[in-house]
Motif scaffolding. Structure first.
Motif, PDB file in Angstrom:
ATOM      1  N   ALA A  56       0.792  -0.805   0.003  1.00  0.00           N
ATOM      2  CA  ALA A  56       0.267   0.061   0.057  1.00  0.00           C
ATOM      3  C   ALA A  56       0.800   1.029   0.389  1.00  0.00           C
ATOM      4  O   ALA A  56       1.133   2.246  -0.803  1.00  0.00           O
ATOM      5  N   PHE A  57       1.739   1.517   0.769  1.00  0.00           N
ATOM      6  CA  PHE A  57       2.760   2.619   0.545  1.00  0.00           C
ATOM      7  C   PHE A  57       3.579   2.662  -0.750  1.00  0.00           C
ATOM      8  O   PHE A  57       3.418   3.332  -0.942  1.00  0.00           O
ATOM      9  N   ALA A  58       3.704   1.614  -0.927  1.00  0.00           N
ATOM     10  CA  ALA A  58       4.514   1.376  -2.256  1.00  0.00           C
ATOM     11  C   ALA A  58       3.774   1.751  -3.429  1.00  0.00           C
ATOM     12  O   ALA A  58       4.384   2.804  -4.325  1.00  0.00           O
ATOM     13  N   LEU A  59       2.400   1.645  -3.251  1.00  0.00           N
ATOM     14  CA  LEU A  59       1.227   1.757  -4.579  1.00  0.00           C
ATOM     15  C   LEU A  59       1.201   3.647  -4.285  1.00  0.00           C
ATOM     16  O   LEU A  59       1.091   4.435  -5.081  1.00  0.00           O
ATOM     17  N   ALA A  60       1.062   4.220  -2.670  1.00  0.00           N
ATOM     18  CA  ALA A  60       1.009   4.934  -2.610  1.00  0.00           C
ATOM     19  C   ALA A  60       2.431   6.180  -2.861  1.00  0.00           C
ATOM     20  O   ALA A  60       1.825   7.497  -3.824  1.00  0.00           O
ATOM     21  N   GLN A  61       2.945   5.575  -2.725  1.00  0.00           N
ATOM     22  CA  GLN A  61       4.032   6.151  -3.533  1.00  0.00           C
ATOM     23  C   GLN A  61       4.549   7.066  -5.089  1.00  0.00           C
ATOM     24  O   GLN A  61       4.989   7.462  -5.215  1.00  0.00           O
ATOM     25  N   LYS A  94      -3.054   1.966   9.869  1.00  0.00           N
ATOM     26  CA  LYS A  94      -2.541   2.933  10.324  1.00  0.00           C
ATOM     27  C   LYS A  94      -0.899   2.640  10.587  1.00  0.00           C
ATOM     28  O   LYS A  94      -0.101   3.147  10.101  1.00  0.00           O
ATOM     29  N   SER A  95      -0.487   1.914  11.587  1.00  0.00           N
ATOM     30  CA  SER A  95       0.407   1.585  12.214  1.00  0.00           C
ATOM     31  C   SER A  95       1.777   0.946  10.917  1.00  0.00           C
ATOM     32  O   SER A  95       2.999   1.573  11.295  1.00  0.00           O
ATOM     33  N   ALA A  96       1.427   0.099  10.194  1.00  0.00           N
ATOM     34  CA  ALA A  96       1.395  -0.876   9.623  1.00  0.00           C
ATOM     35  C   ALA A  96       2.187  -0.342   8.696  1.00  0.00           C
ATOM     36  O   ALA A  96       3.141  -0.739   8.601  1.00  0.00           O
ATOM     37  N   ILE A  97       1.689   1.066   8.385  1.00  0.00           N
ATOM     38  CA  ILE A  97       2.100   1.652   6.566  1.00  0.00           C
ATOM     39  C   ILE A  97       2.801   2.445   7.025  1.00  0.00           C
ATOM     40  O   ILE A  97       3.894   3.044   6.669  1.00  0.00           O
ATOM     41  N   GLU A  98       2.970   3.167   8.148  1.00  0.00           N
ATOM     42  CA  GLU A  98       3.734   3.818   8.819  1.00  0.00           C
ATOM     43  C   GLU A  98       5.210   3.354   9.100  1.00  0.00           C
ATOM     44  O   GLU A  98       5.808   3.676   8.935  1.00  0.00           O
ATOM     45  N   LEU A 142       8.447   4.049   7.836  1.00  0.00           N
ATOM     46  CA  LEU A 142       9.756   4.347   8.273  1.00  0.00           C
ATOM     47  C   LEU A 142      10.707   3.918   7.593  1.00  0.00           C
ATOM     48  O   LEU A 142      11.950   4.220   7.925  1.00  0.00           O
ATOM     49  N   GLU A 143      10.728   2.127   7.060  1.00  0.00           N
ATOM     50  CA  GLU A 143      12.177   1.009   6.925  1.00  0.00           C
ATOM     51  C   GLU A 143      11.789   1.656   5.613  1.00  0.00           C
ATOM     52  O   GLU A 143      13.259   1.986   5.117  1.00  0.00           O
ATOM     53  N   LYS A 186      17.991   6.657   3.952  1.00  0.00           N
ATOM     54  CA  LYS A 186      18.621   7.428   4.079  1.00  0.00           C
ATOM     55  C   LYS A 186      20.461   6.353   4.061  1.00  0.00           C
ATOM     56  O   LYS A 186      21.564   6.886   4.035  1.00  0.00           O
ATOM     57  N   THR A 187      20.339   5.543   4.339  1.00  0.00           N
ATOM     58  CA  THR A 187      22.183   3.845   3.988  1.00  0.00           C
ATOM     59  C   THR A 187      22.103   4.401   2.625  1.00  0.00           C
ATOM     60  O   THR A 187      23.481   3.852   2.579  1.00  0.00           O
TER      61      THR A 187
END
Length: 182
Positions: free
Chosen positions: A61-66, A102-106, A110-111, A117-118
């Motif tokens: 879901a995060f990848a899709l939204a991004q 929402k916690s899982a998506i957040e 963060l990951e 950043k790495t």
């Protein structure tokens, strides 16, 4: 001897039956405890499997939204991700509260940030080394120019100082030679 066996046999039968009953009770109690432990393990395992699915769907879901909503703001992306994850999980029969989702998506966000950043730090490292090399070269060049400048300045100072007048040394004794006429 037969009479002793006939007399003792009802007692032996009673003792054997009682022992079998006690043994059966212990076996059934052990099986009940085992069943409880197996149920707890299965529930934990099922929950762990569901959690894994929830986190995978949240990552999707995060990848899709991004990617699909690049120009949208963060809140819009989150709403789209929540909608996708909720529909996908409900189609698989997994019921999750909006807060958990929402916690899982957040967490997926963060990951992603930590990985980026790495990667950026890894990519920036050679640039830092190149910057250090360039800085060393610049300092070396500056030192060479400073040496040249100092050499020119000292040469100019040497040229501007008037030379010391040459002193003509006179002989300390006058020598007279007689003039003769011939």
């Amino acid at each position: 001897m037969q009479t002793i066996i006939e007399t003792v046999q009802p007692y032996v039968n009673t003792i054997v039956t009682a022992a079998a009953g006690v043994l059966t009770a212990f076996v059934l109690g052990g099986l009940n405890k085992l069943k409880t432990k197996v149920n707890v393990w299965l529930e934990a395992r099922t929950t762990a499997a569901q959690r894994e699915v929830i986190h995978k769907v949240a990552g999707e879901a995060f990848a899709l939204a991004q990617t699909a909503f690049k120009v949208a703001g963060g809140e819009r992306k989150l709403q789209e991700a929540l909608q996708y994850a909720s529909l996908t999980l409900s189609s698989q029969g997994i019921v999750v509260s909006q807060v958990e989702l929402k916690s899982a998506i957040e967490k997926a966000y963060l990951e992603y940030k930590a990985k980026t950043k790495t990667v950026l730090a890894t990519e920036a490292q050679p640039n830092e080394e190149a910057a250090q090399v360039a800085a060393k070269e610049a300092v070396s060049g500056l030192a060479a120019k400073l040496n040249d400048f100092l050499a020119q300045a000292t040469a100019e100072v040497d040229n501007t100082v008037p030379p010391e007048p040459e002193t003509i040394s006179a002989p300390t004794e006058a020598v007279q030679t007689p003039v003769t006429t011939e």
